[in-house]
Design an enzyme around this catalytic site. Structure first.
Site, PDB file in Angstrom:
ATOM      1  N   ASP A   1      11.000  -5.030  -4.687  1.00 10.20           N
ATOM      2  CA  ASP A   1      10.448  -3.799  -4.136  1.00 10.20           C
ATOM      3  C   ASP A   1       9.303  -4.114  -3.172  1.00 10.20           C
ATOM      4  O   ASP A   1       9.378  -5.073  -2.410  1.00 10.20           O
ATOM      5  CB  ASP A   1       9.978  -2.908  -5.284  1.00 10.20           C
ATOM      6  CG  ASP A   1      10.196  -1.434  -4.998  1.00 10.20           C
ATOM      7  OD1 ASP A   1       9.412  -0.862  -4.225  1.00 10.20           O
ATOM      8  OD2 ASP A   1      11.154  -0.864  -5.547  1.00 10.20           O
TER       9      ASP A   1
ATOM     10  N   SER B   1      14.631   6.298  -6.349  1.00 12.19           N
ATOM     11  CA  SER B   1      13.834   5.099  -6.635  1.00 12.19           C
ATOM     12  C   SER B   1      13.363   5.080  -8.079  1.00 12.19           C
ATOM     13  O   SER B   1      13.228   4.007  -8.676  1.00 12.19           O
ATOM     14  CB  SER B   1      12.602   5.058  -5.732  1.00 12.19           C
ATOM     15  OG  SER B   1      12.893   4.498  -4.485  1.00 12.19           O
TER      16      SER B   1
ATOM     17  N   ASN C   1      18.552   8.638  -1.084  1.00 13.07           N
ATOM     18  CA  ASN C   1      18.027   9.999  -1.025  1.00 13.07           C
ATOM     19  C   ASN C   1      18.548  10.809   0.161  1.00 13.07           C
ATOM     20  O   ASN C   1      17.922  11.776   0.560  1.00 13.07           O
ATOM     21  CB  ASN C   1      16.500   9.969  -0.939  1.00 13.07           C
ATOM     22  CG  ASN C   1      15.862   9.446  -2.204  1.00 13.07           C
ATOM     23  OD1 ASN C   1      16.534   9.171  -3.183  1.00 13.07           O
ATOM     24  ND2 ASN C   1      14.561   9.289  -2.185  1.00 13.07           N
TER      25      ASN C   1
ATOM     26  N   HIS D   1       4.960   1.801  -4.285  1.00 10.62           N
ATOM     27  CA  HIS D   1       6.331   2.098  -4.685  1.00 10.62           C
ATOM     28  C   HIS D   1       6.811   1.197  -5.814  1.00 10.62           C
ATOM     29  O   HIS D   1       7.300   1.662  -6.849  1.00 10.62           O
ATOM     30  CB  HIS D   1       7.238   1.958  -3.464  1.00 10.62           C
ATOM     31  CG  HIS D   1       8.634   2.436  -3.657  1.00 10.62           C
ATOM     32  ND1 HIS D   1       9.635   1.639  -4.161  1.00 10.62           N
ATOM     33  CD2 HIS D   1       9.212   3.637  -3.400  1.00 10.62           C
ATOM     34  CE1 HIS D   1      10.763   2.320  -4.196  1.00 10.62           C
ATOM     35  NE2 HIS D   1      10.529   3.541  -3.748  1.00 10.62           N
TER      36      HIS D   1
END
Length: 426
Positions: free
Chosen positions: A86, A295, A230, A135
């Site tokens: 990530d 996520s 998304n 994130h």
């Protein structure tokens, strides 16, 4: 007031072919259109700031649905290593300080020397613990955040270990090649589960470096979990990678009603769905915040996979994936392109098998549904008398003859009696 879904739609339009990205510079859309290798998009809205001075006291709604005592009756994930590929994973947040294995971490991006994020102590760090976006820290928290006084938030596998791998940033600098390298690094560092909460819409075949890296991980029986993306506001089916690679457990987002979140990407590759709306998790420096996106659905499933790996260390990756899919809460008997086999149910997934000695299937199966009633038997058309009918007819005759004989005998007896009576009178 702008809703998270509307913000997601606006961001998706701004990034053209890329999936929903975290807030980025205004030039990002132009750069995305010019880049042959479409940028990796982080599948979260990135709306919260950090560090947070105050903790979120209440229990997040996805955890309210889980009986944690029952979920953890056998294991909390101890000994299981989960690689988070990530934006890095912060190891300063108190809930992650003992969860992150910095010695096994890796940074595939050069730290920004002009803006190191949180001070000079971060300058030059290459162990994957620099997270300027927040994130990756949110993703890791959903998997393995330790319990802490003052908050109801905790990871689903709070004794698992996180391998931090920084492969992307707020500029979406990640590439397919560095993703492949990150996957290989996770394998080399002993990961049992790999979580990838980002994707690309660039078509990738089985010979691409990333596909081969995924195949190597699966061959080592590592469970690979990836977010579906998304970009689902338009309702169109679309493949995203690495989620669409065979063997990867692709996770869509569900809402509080166990329905597909409006932003969640649909596709034939979707395996299951998990909560992805108003999700609480850890942020760099301390505290928690709320965010939305696939996520944060993927690590929810990765946490369940970590618990299954700890409870059943001999299971194959395919068996763990099938168990998660088979025990998901379904609205239909099979799967669909929106939530896959259903919304993941952690407690059901960890429940003991009906047959303790049996192995789970390597692929999910549709529910059998209610049993069908037996089909009616057609009436038999007989042109001649059947043996049963003949027996019944003869029995009827015999009964009739018997009745007549009884009547005759009785009548004869009455006549004789009356005759004798008359003779006696004379």
């Amino acid at each position: 007031m702008t809703t998270p879904y509307r913000r997601a739609a606006l961001l998706a339009a701004a990034t053209l072919t890329a999936l929903l990205a975290v807030p980025a510079p205004a030039s990002f859309a132009a750069r995305a259109a010019e880049t042959p290798d479409r940028p990796w998009a982080l599948d979260g809205s990135g709306e919260c700031t950090f560090p947070m001075k105050k903790q979120i006291e209440g229990t997040p709604w996805p955890l309210q649905r889980v009986l944690l005592d029952e979920l953890w009756q056998d294991t909390k994930g101890k000994g299981v290593r989960v690689a988070v590929i990530d934006t890095g994973v912060d190891d300063v947040n108190p809930q992650l300080r003992t969860a992150v294995d910095a010695k096994s971490g890796k940074d595939y991006l050069k730290p920004d020397k002009e803006n190191p994020g949180f001070g000079d102590e971060m300058r030059g760090k290459t162990d994957g613990t620099v997270d300027e976006v927040g994130h990756g820290t949110k993703v890791a928290g959903i998997i393995a955040a330790r319990p802490r006084k003052g908050t109801g938030f905790v990871g689903l596998a709070p004794e698992a270990t996180i391998i931090p791998i920084r492969q992307n940033d707020e500029k979406n600098s990640g590439k397919s090649d560095t993703m492949a390298q990150a996957i290989d690094w996770a394998v080399a560092k002993g990961a049992h589960v790999i979580n990838i909460s980002q994707d690309t819409t660039q078509p990738l075949d089985a010979d691409s470096p990333m596909a081969r890296a995924v195949a190597r991980a699966l061959a080592r029986q590592i469970v690979v979990v990836a977010s579906a993306g998304n970009d689902g506001m338009d309702g169109k089916l679309k493949n995203t990678y690495p989620a669409a690679f065979p063997g990867v457990l692709a996770v869509a987002s569900s809402d509080r009603n166990n329905e597909r979140a409006a932003f969640s990407q649909s596709g034939t590759f979707v395996g299951v769905a998990a909560p992805g709306v108003d999700i609480v998790s850890t942020v760099p420096g301390g505290g928690q915040c709320v965010d939305n996106g696939t996520s944060f659905s993927a690590p929810y499933v990765a946490g369940v996979a970590a618990l299954l790996r700890a409870k059943y260390p001999k299971w194959t990756a395919a068996q763990i994936v099938a168990r998660i899919e088979q025990t998901a809460v379904r609205s239909i008997n099979g799967r669909d392109n929106h939530v896959g086999w259903g919304v993941v149910d952690p407690v059901r997934a960890l429940a003991d098998l009906p047959d303790a000695g049996a192995s789970p299937p390597s692929s999910p199966t549709p529910d059998p549904g209610p049993a069908r009633p037996p089909a009616p038997e057609p009436a038999r058309l007989a042109l001649s008398e059947t043996p049963q009918e003949r027996s019944e007819r003869l029995a009827t005759y015999a009964l009739g003859i018997g009745v007549v004989l009884v009547a005759v005998v009785a009548g004869t007896a009455v006549v004789i009696r009356d005759s004798r009576r008359r003779e006696g009178v004379r």
